[in-house]
Design an enzyme around this catalytic site. Structure first.
Site, PDB file in Angstrom:
ATOM      1  N   GLU A  47     -38.502  52.258  70.944  1.00 24.49           N
ATOM      2  CA  GLU A  47     -37.639  51.882  69.816  1.00 24.49           C
ATOM      3  C   GLU A  47     -36.186  52.018  70.233  1.00 24.49           C
ATOM      4  O   GLU A  47     -35.783  53.052  70.772  1.00 24.49           O
ATOM      5  CB  GLU A  47     -37.904  52.785  68.613  1.00 24.49           C
ATOM      6  CG  GLU A  47     -36.928  52.568  67.460  1.00 24.49           C
ATOM      7  CD  GLU A  47     -36.971  53.684  66.427  1.00 24.49           C
ATOM      8  OE1 GLU A  47     -35.956  53.879  65.733  1.00 24.49           O
ATOM      9  OE2 GLU A  47     -38.004  54.381  66.316  1.00 24.49           O
ATOM     10  N   LYS A 137     -43.920  56.665  59.341  1.00 19.25           N
ATOM     11  CA  LYS A 137     -43.159  57.608  60.148  1.00 19.25           C
ATOM     12  C   LYS A 137     -42.910  58.884  59.350  1.00 19.25           C
ATOM     13  O   LYS A 137     -42.213  58.859  58.332  1.00 19.25           O
ATOM     14  CB  LYS A 137     -41.825  56.967  60.561  1.00 19.25           C
ATOM     15  CG  LYS A 137     -40.924  57.893  61.370  1.00 19.25           C
ATOM     16  CD  LYS A 137     -39.682  57.162  61.874  1.00 19.25           C
ATOM     17  CE  LYS A 137     -38.640  56.995  60.806  1.00 19.25           C
ATOM     18  NZ  LYS A 137     -37.351  56.513  61.367  1.00 19.25           N
TER      19      LYS A 137
END
Length: 208
Positions: A47, A137
């Site tokens: 990411e 998340k």
């Protein structure tokens, strides 16, 4: 309207490594260097937070390099719909947000990119799950604690959590044992001792 996101989608992106790398604010050259380090130990999912033009240039460069390696890169810190389309134009394969915003999630899924929103309460998990998201998340993980994962997995056994925020090689295993499907790490990639342990974790099948 819900947009089902099968658990297998992020499972496929992660491959067999229950470890995801977050490379924030390093600049293009250093991010590429750390990306190659991650790939070398089996971490295939990276990411790159998208918060500036510099980050945009970095994301584009890492996305190109990732494609050559058979890996994927996603755009993090996506806060609005415009950022979703921008991330897609730069080559992002998925998006990540610090919180759950249905409009952002919908835009990402409509663009063909799996979306990983941040959650910190049972209510947020419930709403994201009802929307159709299978991967969430847990953020900030170090503040929530590994026990939070275990507690939330009880009422939501079908949800897959990626523990993010304050994760290092020293506590990653705790979150995986607690029921997290993956952990996301950042600065640990530049620490040789931690990297060796993360390499061991990344070669362990995620079981997803």
């Amino acid at each position: 309207m819900t947009h089902p996101t099968p658990a297998s989608e992020f499972g496929t992106l992660l491959g067999e490594a229950p470890v995801m790398a977050i490379l924030r604010g390093y600049g293009t050259e250093r991010t590429l260097e750390l990306s190659r380090v991650a790939w070398s130990v089996g971490i295939t999912c990276i990411e790159v937070p998208l918060q500036s033009q510099r980050d945009a240039e970095t994301l584009a460069a890492v996305a190109e390099a990732a494609a050559a390696e058979g890996c994927v890169v996603g755009a993090g810190t996506i806060l609005d719909v415009n950022a979703v389309s921008f991330a897609r134009s730069l080559g992002a394969a998925f998006t990540v947000s610090p919180g759950f915003d249905p409009e952002v999630a919908r835009a990402s899924l409509d663009a063909g990119m799996p979306h990983l929103p941040g959650v910190a309460t049972a209510t947020e998990v419930h709403h994201a799950r009802r929307f159709g998201l299978g991967w969430l998340k847990a953020f900030p993980a170090s503040d929530l604690g590994a026990a939070w994962i275990t507690a939330l997995r009880a009422p939501f056994p079908d949800v897959r959590f990626v523990a993010t925020g304050g994760i290092s090689a020293t506590n990653a295993q705790d979150f995986l044992y607690a029921g997290a499907s993956a952990v996301a790490v950042g600065s640990a990639l530049s620490d040789t001792a931690q990297l060796n342990l993360l390499g061991v974790l990344s070669r362990r099948k995620s079981g997803v």
